[in-house]
Design a protein around this motif. Structure first.
Motif, short mmCIF file in Angstrom:
data_model
loop_
_atom_site.label_atom_id
_atom_site.label_comp_id
_atom_site.label_asym_id
_atom_site.label_seq_id
_atom_site.Cartn_x
_atom_site.Cartn_y
_atom_site.Cartn_z
N TYR A 296 -72.60 22.93 -26.48
CA TYR A 296 -73.32 23.80 -25.71
C TYR A 296 -73.11 23.46 -24.33
CZ TYR A 296 -73.96 26.17 -29.96
OH TYR A 296 -73.82 26.99 -31.21
N SER A 297 -73.36 22.07 -23.89
CA SER A 297 -73.09 21.78 -22.57
C SER A 297 -71.78 22.03 -21.84
CB SER A 297 -73.35 20.41 -22.27
OG SER A 297 -73.20 19.76 -21.07
N ARG A 298 -71.01 21.92 -22.68
CA ARG A 298 -69.35 22.66 -22.42
C ARG A 298 -69.50 24.02 -22.16
NH1 ARG A 298 -65.86 19.83 -25.73
NH2 ARG A 298 -65.85 21.67 -27.01
N GLN A 299 -69.93 24.71 -23.07
CA GLN A 299 -70.07 26.06 -23.14
C GLN A 299 -70.86 26.60 -21.77
OE1 GLN A 299 -71.58 27.98 -26.44
NE2 GLN A 299 -69.97 27.04 -27.99
N ARG A 300 -71.83 25.99 -21.47
CA ARG A 300 -72.69 26.45 -20.46
C ARG A 300 -71.92 26.25 -19.06
NH1 ARG A 300 -77.30 23.86 -22.76
NH2 ARG A 300 -76.95 21.74 -21.76
N ARG B 202 -58.36 18.53 -32.26
CA ARG B 202 -59.73 19.04 -32.59
C ARG B 202 -60.34 19.43 -31.00
NH1 ARG B 202 -65.12 18.68 -33.09
NH2 ARG B 202 -66.21 19.29 -34.92
N LEU B 203 -60.38 18.65 -30.10
CA LEU B 203 -61.10 18.78 -28.94
C LEU B 203 -60.13 19.99 -28.15
CD1 LEU B 203 -62.90 18.14 -26.41
CD2 LEU B 203 -61.26 16.51 -25.76
N ASN B 204 -59.08 20.22 -28.42
CA ASN B 204 -58.37 21.38 -27.65
C ASN B 204 -58.74 22.71 -28.32
OD1 ASN B 204 -57.11 19.32 -25.87
ND2 ASN B 204 -55.27 19.14 -27.17
N VAL B 205 -58.73 22.50 -29.65
CA VAL B 205 -59.24 23.94 -30.31
C VAL B 205 -60.65 24.16 -30.11
CG1 VAL B 205 -59.66 24.75 -32.43
CG2 VAL B 205 -57.68 23.48 -32.22
N ALA B 206 -61.40 23.22 -29.76
CA ALA B 206 -62.89 23.45 -29.61
C ALA B 206 -62.88 23.99 -28.02
CB ALA B 206 -63.71 22.27 -29.86
N ARG B 207 -62.31 23.41 -27.17
CA ARG B 207 -62.31 23.89 -25.67
C ARG B 207 -61.69 25.44 -25.67
NH1 ARG B 207 -62.48 20.29 -21.51
NH2 ARG B 207 -61.03 21.74 -20.27
N GLU B 208 -60.60 25.60 -26.22
CA GLU B 208 -60.05 26.99 -26.33
C GLU B 208 -61.10 28.11 -26.75
OE1 GLU B 208 -57.73 30.35 -26.01
OE2 GLU B 208 -57.50 28.21 -25.22
N TYR B 209 -61.64 27.71 -27.97
CA TYR B 209 -62.71 28.87 -28.44
C TYR B 209 -63.95 28.82 -27.36
CZ TYR B 209 -60.37 30.04 -32.59
OH TYR B 209 -59.44 30.49 -33.65
N ASP B 210 -64.14 27.81 -26.66
CA ASP B 210 -65.35 27.73 -25.80
C ASP B 210 -65.02 28.76 -24.61
OD1 ASP B 210 -67.14 26.24 -27.44
OD2 ASP B 210 -66.58 24.38 -26.35
#
Length: 421
Positions: free
Chosen positions: A327-331, A274-282
């Motif tokens: 969103y912190s990671r996205q920033r 799940r984390l890898n998928v979220a990071r990829e889309y971010d």
């Protein structure tokens, strides 16, 4: 412009058992050294290298751990960094506690007390940054196994070991155009990774205008790019992440089913999925924003409302949605990707971002649509605008104001400031 980033490269799968055991023994001894040093530190200890080295010598930590002076110094740096981070977090917590006490909310106050940071402990294997004193990253183009190796000192005096890495093309490309500062040995799920810290010098590019980004619940971001001249039309856009949300919901439901069925072997395999998928889309969102904001100085809202999302605040649905934000990671991703392209990214306050961006009136009402989207309705000027876009305008104006203030401090006139944008 200087950029620092970390490359995570796994140790090669063909590494021998002997070399794996050397890594295990070395990292275990370093963890013991960090623990021994951290025990000597208290809240009153002066966190300087000179002082901690003196404490280390008095307590004969090097003799106990049987590490070289280079390894001990690196463990000292890790301990100092950990305690400084703890003290900074604790000072922030104390400031927040004063604000919470002023709200006269007993439930919130008790919840906030439980969030007090604890002093650093090193009960698990802990890494420290390794530099030229005890190891380095080396290229070996003649090797058929790997072009990238770690040359590391061992626990035996005068003996070293070479560990092959398994880099991807991306890693090799990044390393060729950057300076290697240091690295860490991280063991995750029984396998070692080498986290290499690199530094790049990027030529800062000229910006022609400013813009703002607001991160919201219903969209990943609302973006506004102000025109470079007064007669231009601002660009407004909403960046959605429906695909990401659907995939993450799929994994959330799958994890829930496996937890109820107590199928822990399959859960273990899904641990990082799940984390890898979220990071990829971010990263995709960051790439999209970087492409849109080419040649623009961007300001992103610094959202801090997570502090109010405590259990018992009477809004469990909103708390659950906000708890899944990344969103912190996205920033961080947006700032890094734009920096690699030569553009700076500012963090601006969100205070007043819900006011009308046209007349600055606080007399606004936020309306929610059945789809979950929201817009603001200004009772002073009649403006009707998407809430995220309205906030993005405020961030763009704040960025322009800060940019103007910095240029005026540097001795530029107002006309030169506008001309430079």
């Amino acid at each position: 412009m200087q950029i620092t980033k970390t490359l995570k490269i796994p140790v090669h799968f063909a590494t021998t058992k002997l070399k794996q055991s050397i890594l295990d023994n070395t990292t275990a001894r370093m963890t013991f050294c960090i623990q021994s040093i951290s025990i000597l530190i208290t809240d009153e200890t002066e966190l300087t290298r000179k002082n901690i080295r003196l404490l280390t010598r008095k307590n004969k930590v090097a003799e106990k751990t049987k590490l070289s002076a280079g390894f001990v110094d690196q463990c000292i740096d890790k301990s100092i960094w950990s305690w400084k981070s703890y003290k900074r977090l604790h000072d922030d917590w104390l400031q927040g506690l004063q604000k919470v006490a002023a709200k006269d909310d007993e439930i919130y106050f008790q919840k906030y007390l439980q969030k007090e940071p604890t002093p650093p402990t090193f009960n698990h294997k802990t890494s420290c940054r390794i530099d030229e004193r005890t190891g380095r990253i080396q290229w070996n183009k003649r090797s058929k196994l790997s072009p990238l190796w770690v040359h590391l000192s061992t626990l035996k005096k005068g003996k070293t070991v070479d560990i092959p890495l398994n880099p991807a093309r991306y890693h090799l490309k990044q390393l060729k155009s950057a300076e290697i500062k240091d690295f860490e040995l991280i063991k995750k799920d029984g396998k070692y990774q080498v986290h290499i810290s690199i530094q790049k010098e990027i030529a800062e590019k000229h910006v022609s205008s400013v813009g703002g980004i607001d991160q919201g619940l219903n969209h990943s971001a609302g973006i506004v790019l102000l025109p470079s001249d007064q007669n231009g039309v601002p660009f407004e856009g909403l960046i959605c992440d429906e695909t990401k949300q659907k995939i993450l919901q799929k994994y959330d439901s799958l994890v829930s089913v496996l937890q109820n069925a107590e199928t822990f072997s399959k859960l273990k395999r899904l641990r990082s999925k799940r984390l890898n998928v979220a990071r990829e889309y971010d990263w995709q969102i960051a790439n999209q924003i970087t492409k849109l904001s080419d040649g623009v100085l961007i300001g992103i809202g610094d959202a801090d409302f997570r502090h109010d999302m405590y259990r018992g605040n009477g809004n469990p649905v909103l708390r659950k949605r906000i708890g899944k934000w990344s969103y912190s990671r996205q920033r961080q991703f947006i700032a890094l990707r734009r920096a690699e392209n030569g553009y700076d990214t500012l963090l601006v306050s969100e205070r007043g971002s819900n006011d009308c961006h046209v007349c600055d009136s606080p007399l606004v009402t936020r309306k929610w649509l059945p789809s979950g989207e929201s817009y603001i309705l200004c009772h002073s000027c009649g403006l009707k605008k998407d809430a995220d876009i309205n906030s993005a305008y405020h961030h763009a104006y704040a960025t322009a104001s800060r940019c103007q203030d910095e240029r005026l401090k540097a001795g530029m006139t107002v006309g030169e400031t506008h001309a430079s944008l």
